[in-house]
Design a protein around this motif. Structure first.
Motif, PDB file in Angstrom:
ATOM      1  N   LEU A  40       0.827  -1.209   0.000  1.00 41.29           N
ATOM      2  CA  LEU A  40       0.000   0.000   0.000  1.00 41.29           C
ATOM      3  C   LEU A  40       0.862   1.260   0.000  1.00 41.29           C
ATOM      4  CD1 LEU A  40      -2.782   1.336   0.195  1.00 41.29           C
ATOM      5  CD2 LEU A  40      -2.621   1.119   2.681  1.00 41.29           C
ATOM      6  N   ILE A  41       1.884   1.266   0.857  1.00 43.58           N
ATOM      7  CA  ILE A  41       2.778   2.436   0.922  1.00 43.58           C
ATOM      8  C   ILE A  41       3.538   2.600  -0.387  1.00 43.58           C
ATOM      9  CG2 ILE A  41       4.802   3.389   2.079  1.00 43.58           C
ATOM     10  CD1 ILE A  41       3.780   2.033   4.658  1.00 43.58           C
ATOM     11  N   ALA A  42       3.970   1.473  -0.980  1.00 42.91           N
ATOM     12  CA  ALA A  42       4.703   1.540  -2.249  1.00 42.91           C
ATOM     13  C   ALA A  42       3.831   2.125  -3.357  1.00 42.91           C
ATOM     14  CB  ALA A  42       5.195   0.144  -2.636  1.00 42.91           C
ATOM     15  N   PHE A  43       2.573   1.708  -3.398  1.00 46.37           N
ATOM     16  CA  PHE A  43       1.662   2.258  -4.407  1.00 46.37           C
ATOM     17  C   PHE A  43       1.421   3.752  -4.178  1.00 46.37           C
ATOM     18  CE2 PHE A  43       0.292  -2.143  -5.414  1.00 46.37           C
ATOM     19  CZ  PHE A  43       0.338  -2.048  -6.793  1.00 46.37           C
ATOM     20  N   CYS A  44       1.275   4.162  -2.935  1.00 53.50           N
ATOM     21  CA  CYS A  44       1.050   5.585  -2.631  1.00 53.50           C
ATOM     22  C   CYS A  44       2.251   6.432  -3.029  1.00 53.50           C
ATOM     23  CB  CYS A  44       0.743   5.766  -1.148  1.00 53.50           C
ATOM     24  SG  CYS A  44      -0.833   5.064  -0.628  1.00 53.50           S
ATOM     25  N   VAL A  45       3.452   5.955  -2.701  1.00 58.35           N
ATOM     26  CA  VAL A  45       4.673   6.693  -3.054  1.00 58.35           C
ATOM     27  C   VAL A  45       4.844   6.743  -4.567  1.00 58.35           C
ATOM     28  CG1 VAL A  45       7.191   6.681  -2.885  1.00 58.35           C
ATOM     29  CG2 VAL A  45       5.810   6.174  -0.872  1.00 58.35           C
ATOM     30  N   GLY A  46       4.583   5.624  -5.242  1.00 59.94           N
ATOM     31  CA  GLY A  46       4.700   5.597  -6.699  1.00 59.94           C
ATOM     32  C   GLY A  46       3.717   6.541  -7.365  1.00 59.94           C
TER      33      GLY A  46
ATOM     34  N   SER B 174       2.784  11.486 -10.279  1.00 63.85           N
ATOM     35  CA  SER B 174       1.960  12.681 -10.448  1.00 63.85           C
ATOM     36  C   SER B 174       2.802  13.927 -10.684  1.00 63.85           C
ATOM     37  CB  SER B 174       1.067  12.877  -9.214  1.00 63.85           C
ATOM     38  OG  SER B 174       1.860  13.123  -8.063  1.00 63.85           O
ATOM     39  N   GLY B 175       4.042  13.919 -10.215  1.00 63.70           N
ATOM     40  CA  GLY B 175       4.916  15.070 -10.429  1.00 63.70           C
ATOM     41  C   GLY B 175       5.566  15.087 -11.796  1.00 63.70           C
ATOM     42  N   THR B 176       5.601  13.941 -12.483  1.00 65.41           N
ATOM     43  CA  THR B 176       6.242  13.859 -13.794  1.00 65.41           C
ATOM     44  C   THR B 176       5.239  13.905 -14.946  1.00 65.41           C
ATOM     45  OG1 THR B 176       6.187  11.439 -13.672  1.00 65.41           O
ATOM     46  CG2 THR B 176       8.179  12.529 -12.858  1.00 65.41           C
ATOM     47  N   VAL B 177       4.010  13.493 -14.699  1.00 65.98           N
ATOM     48  CA  VAL B 177       2.991  13.507 -15.753  1.00 65.98           C
ATOM     49  C   VAL B 177       2.540  14.944 -16.005  1.00 65.98           C
ATOM     50  CG1 VAL B 177       0.685  12.736 -16.415  1.00 65.98           C
ATOM     51  CG2 VAL B 177       2.198  11.190 -15.183  1.00 65.98           C
ATOM     52  N   PRO B 178       2.541  15.405 -17.258  1.00 66.60           N
ATOM     53  CA  PRO B 178       2.103  16.783 -17.535  1.00 66.60           C
ATOM     54  C   PRO B 178       0.650  16.996 -17.111  1.00 66.60           C
ATOM     55  CG  PRO B 178       3.196  15.808 -19.450  1.00 66.60           C
ATOM     56  CD  PRO B 178       2.988  14.704 -18.472  1.00 66.60           C
TER      57      PRO B 178
END
Length: 697
Positions: free
Chosen positions: A547-553, A558-562
């Protein structure tokens, strides 16, 4: 409570038929648009000051009007533009939700209060106040293959015979011909002859006003009540001169010895156009460019269809060699987009039917949701009309998504009835009655729970809130209607259509064998998944770690997707803006636009090119050093290149054109916020210095 609908299936069917009937009726009246109207209301004030430059316009016209308009109720901001063509445009933008009719009335009252402070020439020309959608609806070119018909003839023919008809089309808020080529008698003064005769331009203007005028002489022989007259005559004055010879013989000065100085002695007179402020061409042929905008709340598709029908009707009376072309049409992209969404809607409906059939394994069970789902979807149109929602890409997408949601209620009822028949071996009617007693409350709870997910989104504000509001209301009403149908129509259909085959051995067809094989493999996959969960669920470190891995990913991606509001799409149209150096003549700009037009015609994928010298589409203003080319692309199925690829080719080929800055871009994704996407930056001179060179430093 809901047992009455099972015992009285006619009542359930009638309720559903009423919902469908009202939905179809609402659908025929729903406006069709590309996106919801998110642009704020706008009122335009246009003032003309013949012969004035932009600086004079700002001082004598724009500033008095802006001071009067400042603070009008609901105003967001004011934007003004003044050109050297003697025309000033003030745009008053209001907050979202402001009544456009009331806003227009308030602006009109403010302008009327300061009209007497404007120059007399401006008052004579009139201050025009208009309220229309800011985006262009259609762009029509009237052209001719006959070389004897020039731009002047095309403009005046369109002004007299075409424009007046288009303005009467319901839903057209604005219709105008770009430029001003109205027929006029041009008087070109000769300064050297005027100096020799010692005469001024004011004296010539005075002579024109005194000798070329409209007058009402009255009557002669009218009864006086004292004595009778033999005849009574109505006197008629010839009026203003309408021929070149009439103006040439106007007496400018008369001496005491009988010498007459006529206008032809100090000026050249010709029959031409009132202004030469714009050149318009379509594929190298002279044309008259007509711009149409829709009125607020009108149906764009219907307006365009009515305009096309009117133009087809007017074409029958065109002179030989004259024709028209619709260079830009919003419905072209709109119809293509909605057609794709409707295809997706049908495909989603068919896919849902196939999935339901595979899992239920009975065509009778599949037929029930196929009947119930359209009732919910069609009934949604009633509430769309009630809430003022248009039929657009957002609401159609909501309907596509709603198919997978509203079918759940019908499946829950069918599965419950099958479970009762399998367990108790009873008739479909009794099974339906027992099942509804158990699951009615659950269906109501599921319906309100699902609706509560979307209803809060309807209270969002701003342009983004309008998008989400229309999406959420469409989804919520579809879900609530599916609950109503699941409690009325679906149980009645279950009692009528279903049969109890549980416990009966029947000969299996190929479809039955396929479904049995699918069920075995699905059960095998389900058992594997259950075994996997039994191993993982007790190990909290693995569960919470994933769950934490999915949240961090998700956060990192979200910061790289335009990000953006609405992605740009290929709308089949490209704008080209031409800027020549300041002080360039209109003829020089026209030469650049003609060269760009020839280059664009050679690019594969281009259908037609409309060139405008003297007009800039971004600000919708005129200027001798600005121009625009509207490049109409071929239909999507007839070209391999996208609009962006065509732009790249045009940018590469237009580098060979010297002495001009040329920029290509597509129409905005969201109409109503200008002619281009992105943002606009304006530098505000709060000091009032007007030193543009200082700003560049």
């Amino acid at each position: 409570m809901f047992g009455k609908f099972i015992k009285r299936p006619v009542l359930s069917i009638v309720i559903s038929l009423i919902i469908v009937f009202l939905g179809v009726l609402a659908l025929t009246h729903l406006p069709v648009t590309q996106f919801p109207s998110v642009s704020p209301p706008k009122v335009n004030i246009t003032a003309e000051y013949p012969g004035a430059n932009n600086e004079l316009l700002i001082k004598s016209v724009v500033i008095p009007l802006e001071r009067a308009l400042n603070g009008v109720p609901g105003m967001k901001y004011i934007a003004s533009d003044a050109g050297n063509d003697g025309e000033a445009v003030i745009q008053v933008i209001f907050n979202l939700g402001t009544d456009p009719n009331q806003a227009s009335l308030n602006v009109q009252n403010r302008v009327a209060a300061v009209t007497n402070k404007l120059p007399p020439l401006v008052i004579r020309e009139g201050v025009k106040i208009s309220r229309e959608e800011s985006n262009m609806l259609m762009y029509i070119n009237l052209y001719t293959k006959d070389t004897s018909m020039g731009e002047n003839f095309l403009y005046n023919y369109a002004d007299i015979n075409v424009l007046s008809e288009l303005k009467r089309v319901d839903g057209v808020g604005y219709a105008d011909i770009l430029g001003n080529r109205e027929y006029a008698m041009r008087i070109w003064l000769k300064p050297d002859r005027m100096l020799a005769y010692k005469i001024s331009a004011e004296e010539i203007m005075k002579s024109l006003n005194e000798q070329s005028l409209e007058a009402s002489p009255g009557k002669t022989g009218e009864s006086s009540g004292k004595r009778s007259q033999s005849f009574e005559y109505v006197l008629k004055y010839p009026g203003r001169y309408s021929s070149k010879e009439g103006y040439e013989n106007i007496v400018v000065r008369a001496s005491s010895d009988g010498e007459l100085l006529r206008l032809k002695d100090v000026a050249d007179i010709e029959f031409g156009s009132s202004m030469y402020d714009l050149y318009s061409y379509l594929n190298g042929k002279p044309s008259a460019a007509i711009v149409l905008k829709q009125s607020y709340g009108s149906n764009a598709s219907q307006v365009i269809a009515d305009v096309k029908a009117k133009m087809k009707e007017l074409k029958d009376n065109f002179p030989k060699g004259m024709d028209y072309e619709i260079s830009y049409d919003v419905s072209k992209f709109l119809d293509a987009s909605i057609e794709k969404v409707i295809h997706t809607l049908v495909e989603a409906f068919i896919l849902v039917g196939i999935v339901v059939f595979i899992f239920l394994g009975d065509w009778r069970s599949t037929l029930i949701p196929i009947i119930a789902v359209p009732v919910s979807l069609v009934g949604t149109f009633v509430f769309m009309q009630f809430f003022g929602i248009t039929l657009n890409l957002i609401t159609l997408f909501a309907l596509v998504l709603a198919i997978g949601v509203v079918v759940d209620d019908a499946i829950v009822v069918i599965e419950a009835v099958h479970a009762k028949m399998e367990k108790s071996n009873i008739s479909p009617l009794k099974a339906t009655q027992q099942a509804m007693k158990e699951i009615s409350g659950a269906i109501v709870a599921i319906t309100f729970l699902m609706a509560s997910v979307f209803i809060p989104v309807a209270f969002m504000s701003g342009p983004v809130g309008i998008f989400y509001r229309q999406f959420s209301i469409t989804m919520a009403t579809g879900i609530i209607l599916s609950g109503v149908v699941a409690l009325t129509l679906t149980p009645a259909l279950c009692a009528i259509l279903l049969k109890n085959h549980h416990g009966h051995i029947k000969k299996k067809s190929l479809v039955d064998k396929f479904i049995d094989g699918f069920n075995k493999r699905f059960d095998l996959l389900s058992n594997r998944y259950i075994r996997f969960l039994n191993r993982v669920v007790s190990r909290r470190i693995i569960t919470f770690g994933l769950l934490i891995a999915f949240c961090v990913g998700t956060w990192l991606l979200s910061g790289t997707v335009p990000s953006g509001f609405i992605p740009n799409e290929d709308q089949g149209m490209i704008y080209a803006i031409i800027q020549t150096p300041p002080g360039s003549s209109l003829e020089r700009t026209n030469e650049i636009s003609e060269r760009l037009e020839r280059i664009a015609e050679e690019v594969d994928g281009v259908k037609s090119v409309s060139a405008l010298a003297g007009y800039e589409i971004l600000t919708e203003g005129t200027g001798a050093n600005s121009g625009t080319c509207l490049i109409n692309l071929k239909d999507w199925k007839d070209r391999k290149e996208s609009a962006q690829e065509v732009i790249e080719q045009l940018e590469e080929k237009s580098k060979s054109i010297p002495g001009a800055a040329i920029e290509f871009f597509q129409p905005p994704a969201v109409p109503g916020y200008g002619a281009a996407g992105g943002f606009e930056l304006r530098l505000l001179d709060k000091a009032g210095s007007g030193d543009y060179k200082k700003w560049n430093r």
